[in-house]
Design a protein around this motif. Structure first.
Motif, mmCIF file in Angstrom:
data_model
loop_
_atom_site.group_PDB
_atom_site.id
_atom_site.type_symbol
_atom_site.label_atom_id
_atom_site.label_comp_id
_atom_site.label_asym_id
_atom_site.label_seq_id
_atom_site.Cartn_x
_atom_site.Cartn_y
_atom_site.Cartn_z
ATOM 1 N N VAL A 28 -0.052 -14.032 42.874
ATOM 2 C CA VAL A 28 -1.070 -15.190 42.424
ATOM 3 C C VAL A 28 -0.488 -16.515 42.489
ATOM 4 C CG1 VAL A 28 -0.777 -15.029 40.353
ATOM 5 C CG2 VAL A 28 -3.208 -15.619 41.527
ATOM 6 N N HIS A 29 -0.486 -17.433 42.786
ATOM 7 C CA HIS A 29 0.564 -18.533 42.233
ATOM 8 C C HIS A 29 -0.888 -19.704 41.615
ATOM 9 C CE1 HIS A 29 3.549 -18.394 45.449
ATOM 10 N NE2 HIS A 29 2.381 -17.562 46.677
ATOM 11 N N VAL A 30 -0.395 -20.385 40.418
ATOM 12 C CA VAL A 30 -0.769 -20.777 39.918
ATOM 13 C C VAL A 30 -0.788 -22.609 39.230
ATOM 14 C CG1 VAL A 30 -2.069 -21.220 37.374
ATOM 15 C CG2 VAL A 30 -1.352 -19.086 38.207
ATOM 16 N N ARG A 31 -1.654 -23.338 39.168
ATOM 17 C CA ARG A 31 -1.878 -24.503 39.301
ATOM 18 C C ARG A 31 -2.192 -24.967 38.263
ATOM 19 N NH1 ARG A 31 2.702 -22.962 41.696
ATOM 20 N NH2 ARG A 31 3.557 -24.032 42.941
ATOM 21 N N GLY A 32 -2.040 -26.453 37.580
ATOM 22 C CA GLY A 32 -2.951 -26.351 36.053
ATOM 23 C C GLY A 32 -3.210 -27.876 36.089
ATOM 24 N N LEU A 33 -4.176 -28.178 35.122
ATOM 25 C CA LEU A 33 -4.086 -29.496 34.325
ATOM 26 C C LEU A 33 -4.924 -29.116 32.995
ATOM 27 C CD1 LEU A 33 -5.951 -31.578 37.415
ATOM 28 C CD2 LEU A 33 -3.717 -31.431 36.533
ATOM 29 N N ALA A 34 -4.805 -30.435 31.961
ATOM 30 C CA ALA A 34 -4.941 -29.522 30.387
ATOM 31 C C ALA A 34 -4.779 -31.311 30.165
ATOM 32 C CB ALA A 34 -3.839 -28.852 30.103
ATOM 33 N N GLN A 35 -5.839 -31.763 29.444
ATOM 34 C CA GLN A 35 -5.537 -32.517 28.801
ATOM 35 C C GLN A 35 -5.832 -31.771 26.750
ATOM 36 O OE1 GLN A 35 -8.869 -35.488 28.709
ATOM 37 N NE2 GLN A 35 -7.564 -37.045 26.639
ATOM 38 N N GLN A 36 -4.406 -31.686 26.165
ATOM 39 C CA GLN A 36 -4.428 -30.217 25.079
ATOM 40 C C GLN A 36 -6.219 -30.621 24.468
ATOM 41 O OE1 GLN A 36 -3.155 -28.417 24.333
ATOM 42 N NE2 GLN A 36 -2.377 -28.562 26.627
ATOM 43 N N GLY A 37 -6.709 -30.033 23.605
ATOM 44 C CA GLY A 37 -7.582 -29.367 23.458
ATOM 45 C C GLY A 37 -9.508 -30.006 23.403
ATOM 46 N N ARG A 38 -9.062 -30.147 24.551
ATOM 47 C CA ARG A 38 -10.327 -31.141 25.538
ATOM 48 C C ARG A 38 -10.786 -30.742 26.897
ATOM 49 N NH1 ARG A 38 -11.698 -37.469 26.668
ATOM 50 N NH2 ARG A 38 -13.573 -37.044 28.196
ATOM 51 N N THR A 39 -9.486 -30.778 28.003
ATOM 52 C CA THR A 39 -10.061 -30.391 29.405
ATOM 53 C C THR A 39 -9.159 -28.852 29.885
ATOM 54 O OG1 THR A 39 -11.276 -32.472 29.622
ATOM 55 C CG2 THR A 39 -10.333 -30.920 31.476
ATOM 56 N N SER A 73 -15.357 -26.028 20.192
ATOM 57 C CA SER A 73 -15.944 -25.402 21.699
ATOM 58 C C SER A 73 -15.978 -25.752 22.929
ATOM 59 C CB SER A 73 -17.999 -25.555 21.343
ATOM 60 O OG SER A 73 -18.659 -25.709 22.526
ATOM 61 N N TYR A 74 -15.977 -24.740 24.146
ATOM 62 C CA TYR A 74 -15.285 -25.278 25.241
ATOM 63 C C TYR A 74 -16.618 -24.885 26.067
ATOM 64 C CZ TYR A 74 -11.022 -26.115 23.431
ATOM 65 O OH TYR A 74 -10.202 -26.951 22.710
ATOM 66 N N SER A 75 -16.732 -24.898 27.515
ATOM 67 C CA SER A 75 -17.763 -25.056 28.526
ATOM 68 C C SER A 75 -16.455 -24.604 29.257
ATOM 69 C CB SER A 75 -18.614 -26.237 28.706
ATOM 70 O OG SER A 75 -19.286 -25.615 29.911
ATOM 71 N N LEU A 76 -16.862 -23.209 30.257
ATOM 72 C CA LEU A 76 -16.179 -22.609 30.313
ATOM 73 C C LEU A 76 -16.658 -22.567 32.191
ATOM 74 C CD1 LEU A 76 -13.645 -20.739 31.610
ATOM 75 C CD2 LEU A 76 -14.671 -19.101 31.083
ATOM 76 N N PHE A 117 -10.251 -36.858 35.203
ATOM 77 C CA PHE A 117 -8.761 -35.894 35.370
ATOM 78 C C PHE A 117 -7.629 -37.129 35.244
ATOM 79 C CE2 PHE A 117 -10.711 -38.190 39.590
ATOM 80 C CZ PHE A 117 -10.486 -38.895 39.592
ATOM 81 N N LEU A 118 -7.830 -38.588 34.837
ATOM 82 C CA LEU A 118 -7.208 -39.386 34.421
ATOM 83 C C LEU A 118 -6.432 -38.718 33.446
ATOM 84 C CD1 LEU A 118 -8.778 -42.159 35.912
ATOM 85 C CD2 LEU A 118 -7.361 -41.871 37.392
ATOM 86 N N GLY A 119 -6.975 -38.110 32.665
ATOM 87 C CA GLY A 119 -6.581 -38.207 31.196
ATOM 88 C C GLY A 119 -5.459 -37.159 31.023
ATOM 89 N N VAL A 120 -5.722 -36.161 32.139
ATOM 90 C CA VAL A 120 -4.936 -34.926 32.089
ATOM 91 C C VAL A 120 -3.317 -34.840 32.663
ATOM 92 C CG1 VAL A 120 -6.775 -33.462 32.620
ATOM 93 C CG2 VAL A 120 -5.899 -33.850 34.231
#
Length: 147
Positions: free
Chosen positions: A82-93, A128-131, A62-65
């Motif tokens: 619906v309300h949406v919040r999100g975090l991302a580290q492009q290409g990874r998380t 390839s991603y784990s969901l 979570f430090l990289g998002v």
């Protein structure tokens, strides 16, 4: 964000759970809900909910998002309100939190009960991603797979 400075308004443990998930998955750095709610009769439920949030956050880097929901395509079919919040580290998380609730008098959230369905279309780099689809109240994995 100092939630300890908010006057207790009788919010439920479920509403505090919503606030915590919304805050951290919106890019917040720390959430502990040390207001009077933490010590109320609902405190045990709140401890469980915050423990689940901690477990979820520690499953990825979570430090990289950064706060980001651009990985959710506009063609996603989201339920009304619906309300949406999100975090991302492009290409990874990628992580997203969906909730149905409203802010009440700027002091706390009101949870909108119901059963909701979100059909997501993702825009992420090929790979390839784990969901996992996680139930925030107890960390139950409702669905998982590889995409």
């Amino acid at each position: 964000f100092n939630e300890a400075d908010i006057v207790f308004t009788g919010e439920t443990a479920e509403e505090s759970r919503l606030e915590g998930w919304e805050f951290l998955l919106g890019g917040g750095a720390l959430y502990n809900n040390l207001n009077y709610e933490y010590f109320s009769t609902q405190g045990q439920n709140l401890h469980t909910y915050l423990g689940c949030l901690s477990t979820f956050m520690h499953k990825f880097d979570f430090l990289g998002v950064t706060p980001d929901t651009s990985f959710l395509l506009p063609s996603s079919r989201l339920s009304s309100g619906v309300h949406v919040r999100g975090l991302a580290q492009q290409g990874r998380t990628y992580a997203a939190y969906f909730h149905h609730g409203t802010v009440e008098k700027v002091t706390h959230y009101l949870l909108t009960p119901g059963q909701w369905r979100e059909d997501l279309q993702l825009k992420i780099p090929q790979g390839s991603y784990s969901l996992q689809w996680v139930l925030p109240c107890n960390c139950t994995i409702l669905s998982s797979g590889l995409v």
